[in-house]
Design a protein around this motif. Structure first.
Motif, PDB file in Angstrom:
ATOM      1  N   HIS A 215       0.802  -1.229   0.000  1.00 45.57           N
ATOM      2  CA  HIS A 215       0.000   0.000   0.000  1.00 45.57           C
ATOM      3  C   HIS A 215       0.834   1.277   0.000  1.00 45.57           C
ATOM      4  CE1 HIS A 215      -3.388  -2.625   0.613  1.00 45.57           C
ATOM      5  NE2 HIS A 215      -2.905  -3.062   1.769  1.00 45.57           N
ATOM      6  N   ASP A 349      -6.015  -4.366   4.733  1.00 50.04           N
ATOM      7  CA  ASP A 349      -6.364  -4.346   3.317  1.00 50.04           C
ATOM      8  C   ASP A 349      -7.801  -3.837   3.117  1.00 50.04           C
ATOM      9  OD1 ASP A 349      -3.879  -5.369   2.748  1.00 50.04           O
ATOM     10  OD2 ASP A 349      -4.578  -7.414   2.359  1.00 50.04           O
ATOM     11  N   VAL A 352      -7.831   0.028   3.634  1.00 53.29           N
ATOM     12  CA  VAL A 352      -7.190   0.741   2.533  1.00 53.29           C
ATOM     13  C   VAL A 352      -8.019   0.664   1.254  1.00 53.29           C
ATOM     14  CG1 VAL A 352      -5.146   0.842   1.062  1.00 53.29           C
ATOM     15  CG2 VAL A 352      -4.898   0.455   3.514  1.00 53.29           C
ATOM     16  N   SER A 353      -8.740  -0.434   1.069  1.00 52.15           N
ATOM     17  CA  SER A 353      -9.538  -0.605  -0.146  1.00 52.15           C
ATOM     18  C   SER A 353     -10.753   0.305  -0.194  1.00 52.15           C
ATOM     19  CB  SER A 353      -9.980  -2.067  -0.279  1.00 52.15           C
ATOM     20  OG  SER A 353     -10.946  -2.391   0.696  1.00 52.15           O
TER      21      SER A 353
END
Length: 356
Positions: A215, A349, A352-353
């Motif tokens: 990321h 994850d 962040v997505s």
């Protein structure tokens, strides 16, 4: 709560008593805001711990009286002096501790509202005349918000709006420039007897490496100035195979809050920064195995918590969450090992997505 308490009229003055800790003070700010919204002309006084006041004590329109527990009897004398010849329409006694209940005796009030009998531990029920309704398995913040509801305030949309001075915002901007995705890790919980909440340094390091590789995230480590926290930060830095910036022991609470506001996500165990993240509107990846996130998790980020508490409780006691007293903790030094790196990476994850 009494069955037929007086109909609500605009109070002239309300006193709030919540001394500590950082997380619980963060939970209490929405109580204050709800009262301000409902009764904008009412004078509000908050008796609060000295350290905790450094985070929220500049909220406009509120009188903060700092209570320094380290001062011993001097703290009570100072409180009595501050409240001499004062009287409040209502006292919201929101802390179950004998120290706080002793302080409550120095706050004259017509209505003295405390927790229901089940939650009024340490004999708090002896120091109040009214009680909030029972809520056997409520989140801590919901329990506190019930105090505002007792004074006819709307608690459906909690808000914080904790001020951040320009100097503290500038400090945070130097460490988290605009546009830089940043993971803020506060790895240590408070130091208490048999309080096993810290995760392993090498596991934090693996998450940091994933955050950087997948990321493009920078990582900040924060914490207090204790040797334990400095040692944890040093161990994480040594383990991680990518750059890490440590600010352990180098921030005030306001500066930490400013950093949390600018971070992409906060990663921490059950501790004050988890609830500062909620107050700041930042996603919190909470690490929970020894305590129940449904009771003490980050209020708006419980979907991002790694929750190994039910399985840890069953292994330790042979009982399910529904079978034990609400708030029961798992007192096993290895309990946090139930949280795997993959568990945390999956939550990161998701944050962040954009699922947040």
């Amino acid at each position: 709560m009494t069955d037929n308490h007086p109909s609500i009229q605009a109070p002239d003055a309300i006193a709030m008593l919540r001394l500590s800790a950082i997380g619980d003070v963060c939970h209490t700010v929405p109580v204050l805001r709800a009262l301000q919204d409902r009764w904008p002309e009412t004078a509000i006084t908050w008796v609060i711990g000295r350290l905790e006041a450094s985070l929220v004590g500049d909220i406009d329109g509120v009188e903060f009286i700092s209570f320094d527990k380290k001062a011993g009897l001097g703290a009570y004398r100072a409180l009595r002096h501050s409240l001499a010849r004062r009287r409040f329409d209502a006292l919201l006694h929101m802390q179950v501790a004998l120290r706080a209940s002793a302080a409550s005796l120095l706050i004259p009030a017509h209505r003295r509202i405390g927790f229901d009998r089940e939650r009024a531990r340490d004999y708090q029920w002896l120091f109040t005349r009214e009680r909030i309704p029972p809520a056997p398995r409520a989140h801590v913040m919901d329990g506190l918000l019930a105090f505002a509801a007792e004074l006819d305030a709307d608690i459906s949309r909690p808000r914080w709006d904790i001020p951040v001075p320009d100097t503290d915002e500038a400090f945070a901007r130097r460490h988290i420039p605009e546009g830089r995705p940043t993971l803020l890790i506060s790895p240590c919980s408070s130091q208490r007897a048999r309080n096993f909440r810290d995760w392993r340094a090498e596991r934090y390091a693996r998450v940091i490496e994933h955050a950087a590789r997948e990321h493009g995230m920078a990582t900040l480590i924060t914490g207090g100035p204790t040797e334990r926290e400095r040692a944890m930060a040093a161990a994480i830095e040594e383990e991680a195979e990518c750059p890490v910036t440590s600010l352990v022991g180098e921030t005030s609470l306001k500066q930490l809050f400013a950093l949390i506001r600018r971070a992409t996500a906060v990663l921490c165990p059950d501790s004050g920064p988890a609830h500062m993240g909620t107050a700041a509107g930042t996603p919190v990846i909470g690490l929970y195995a020894s305590s129940n996130p449904d009771r003490t998790g980050p209020y708006f980020s419980r979907q991002w918590c790694v929750n190994r508490y039910p399985e840890a409780l069953l292994a330790e006691t042979g009982k399910t969450v529904e079978e034990v007293r609400w708030g029961t903790r798992v007192r096993n030094p290895e309990v946090m090992d139930r949280i795997e790196v993959e568990d945390v990476v999956e939550k990161l994850d998701g944050v962040v997505s954009g699922e947040w």
